[in-house]
Enzyme design. Structure first.
Site, PDB file in Angstrom:
ATOM      1  N   GLU A  34       2.780  62.839 -25.721  1.00  0.00           N
ATOM      2  CA  GLU A  34       3.416  61.977 -25.682  1.00  0.00           C
ATOM      3  C   GLU A  34       2.759  61.004 -26.840  1.00  0.00           C
ATOM      4  O   GLU A  34       1.366  60.534 -27.242  1.00  0.00           O
ATOM      5  CB  GLU A  34       2.310  61.298 -24.241  1.00  0.00           C
ATOM      6  CG  GLU A  34       2.244  59.780 -23.654  1.00  0.00           C
ATOM      7  CD  GLU A  34       2.698  58.745 -23.958  1.00  0.00           C
ATOM      8  OE1 GLU A  34       3.137  57.992 -24.792  1.00  0.00           O
ATOM      9  OE2 GLU A  34       1.228  58.307 -23.586  1.00  0.00           O
ATOM     10  N   CYS A  82       2.589  52.492 -25.459  1.00  0.00           N
ATOM     11  CA  CYS A  82       3.732  52.494 -26.073  1.00  0.00           C
ATOM     12  C   CYS A  82       4.900  52.864 -25.106  1.00  0.00           C
ATOM     13  O   CYS A  82       5.625  52.986 -25.351  1.00  0.00           O
ATOM     14  CB  CYS A  82       3.211  54.702 -25.579  1.00  0.00           C
ATOM     15  SG  CYS A  82       2.324  54.853 -23.887  1.00  0.00           S
TER      16      CYS A  82
END
Length: 492
Positions: free
Chosen positions: A260, A294
């Site tokens: 990720e 993020c």
């Protein structure tokens, strides 16, 4: 002792040792990492600076413990995870205090993160016993074809500093539910949350060696974890640059990977959008955790007809945000994690202004502390500015105007990243069209907060691969095994 540490009800949660093989160890006891409070710059405590030797020892323990853990019935694993969940919720306030101390986010946000972290433990405690296989119909009446799922084996997790509790449980809970053992390497800036969670897992009855936490330099520890043939799965949350390096290091052993990585999330506001809802969404997505997420909005694309109005309304909201120490009443934004992050945000703003952007509010360091940055809104941002390409990871909202749906999609997709995107419109048809056209792994439609334990989290393109959360996240910690059973001659 840091004065805020005295607020802890259970001081055992403040760990200055690593959990390896069921023992709390300090290595040789000669080298330590200072854990700093980004709001004050003061030292909270120290943790061991361990290395390759301790990483190899952790792998040995994980192999032994993992073999036993994989044979524990899923319902028993579920009960232990449930007990861990209950302990996390019972110690929510102490865990939130530790999180704010080492990461800086406001205490209210820290409490929300602890609840979020706990939700992954609860979800996978319930989902683990539902890790089903299949029976596939065979063309041969005397053959049965069966697919079962088995734990992948020893796992490693390298977790980031921006969500030091949530990112641990999002990786650890599915691993344990699937029957895997796991070694966690937390970020050097924020190891205390991971260590406290491991302490509670130990108290919940998770066997020695099944969950281990090791602190130290990423390069030395990561090299052991990625090169080991015994580690069969690596999960990493962090930058795309580091993700590429880890993928290359894992290639010789063909590990399973969940990566990720970076993002450049577009937030598209069409002229038919509910502006108040869109403004709420920007504030949630852009300024939560001082913009250090993020899936944080990176580029706010606003249809030209409403651009100026939206920019003015957003600036009015942003300049009212209260900035300061996360423990101060009413604070909505804390500091950035360190000086490098602070300097990077300022350089992105300076470059945007040099390319013609106008500063509607902020654009400079905040006086609350050396690492606080003023919540900022930039308008007329050029596509040639670095801020249009690079992940900001700071409290800076950059606005761009677009003319029509086609241009909005082109602008949104003009990036190597593909983690999250956001679309605001009253048109259901447009919501479907745009969402399907966006090159992102996750889309928020009239929603600024999109993550939960029940849904798959992850991206495409240079934002990585694999999914965390939901039943798909459990799949990432298992391997399929096909059983062909023949010679089943009927006697009927």
């Amino acid at each position: 002792m840091n004065s805020d540490v005295r607020q802890l009800t259970n001081h055992e949660l403040l760990r200055s040792a690593c959990l390896i093989g069921g023992e709390w160890v300090v290595g040789r006891g000669e080298d330590w990492i200072e854990v700093l409070n980004p709001s004050t710059g003061g030292t909270i405590t120290t943790v061991p600076r361990l290395g390759a030797l301790e990483a190899e020892q952790a792998i040995e323990h994980a192999v032994t413990a993992g073999k036993k853990w994989s044979r524990v019935p899923a319902t028993e694993r579920s009960a232990l995870l449930r007990r861990w969940f209950e302990l996390v919720r019972a110690h929510e306030e102490d865990l939130a205090i530790l999180l704010t101390l080492e990461q800086g986010k406001p205490l209210a946000e820290a409490r929300a993160e602890i609840r979020y972290a706990a939700s992954y433990i609860e979800w996978f405690a319930e989902e683990g016993p539902r890790c089903y296989g299949d029976v596939i119909p065979s063309a041969d009446p005397h053959t049965r074809q069966i697919v079962i799922r088995q734990p992948v084996g020893v796992c490693a997790a390298i977790t980031p500093w921006n969500f030091p509790s949530g990112m641990v449980t999002r990786k650890v809970a599915p691993a344990l539910a699937a029957g895997c053992s796991i070694i966690v390497k937390p970020a050097e800036q924020t190891p205390l949350s991971a260590l406290a969670l491991a302490f509670l897992a130990e108290r919940a009855g998770i066997p020695a060696g099944v969950l281990q936490v090791i602190t130290g330099p990423s390069r030395a520890i990561g090299a052991v974890l990625t090169s080991s043939q015994d580690v069969r799965k690596l999960s990493f949350t962090g930058s795309t640059e580091v993700g590429r390096l880890l993928a290359a290091q894992c290639a010789p052993s063909l590990k399973k990977l969940s990566l990720e990585l970076g993002g450049n999330a577009p937030f598209i506001v069409f002229k038919d959008a509910d502006l108040e809802r869109a403004l709420d969404g920007v504030m949630q997505s852009k300024f939560r955790n001082a913009g250090q997420t993020c899936v944080c909005t990176n580029r706010i694309l606003v249809q030209r007809e409403i651009h100026d109005e939206f920019a003015s309304l957003l600036a009015a909201r942003v300049q009212d945000l209260r900035v300061g120490d996360g423990f101060s009443d009413g604070v909505e934004q804390g500091p950035l994690i360190d000086k490098a992050a602070h300097d990077r945000v300022q350089s992105l703003v300076d470059d945007a202004v040099a390319h013609g952007a106008s500063v509607l509010c902020g654009g400079e360091p905040h006086s609350a502390s050396p690492l606080c940055y003023s919540p900022t809104v930039l308008a007329q941002v050029s596509s040639g500015a670095r801020i249009a390409r690079d992940e900001i990871f700071g409290p800076v909202a950059a606005l761009y105007a677009f003319s029509d749906e086609r241009e909005a999609i082109e602008l949104a997709n003009s990036t190597e990243y593909g983690l999250a995107g956001y679309v605001y419109t009253r048109s259901l048809a447009r919501a479907w069209r745009v969402s399907e056209a966006l090159e992102c792994g996750m889309i928020g439609i009239n929603a600024g907060l999109i993550s939960s334990a029940s849904v798959p989290f992850g991206g495409i393109k240079q934002s990585g691969y694999g999914r965390e959360g939901s039943r798909y996240g459990l799949d990432d910690y298992t391997e399929l095994k096909y059983l062909c059973m023949s010679a089943l001659d009927s006697e009927l």
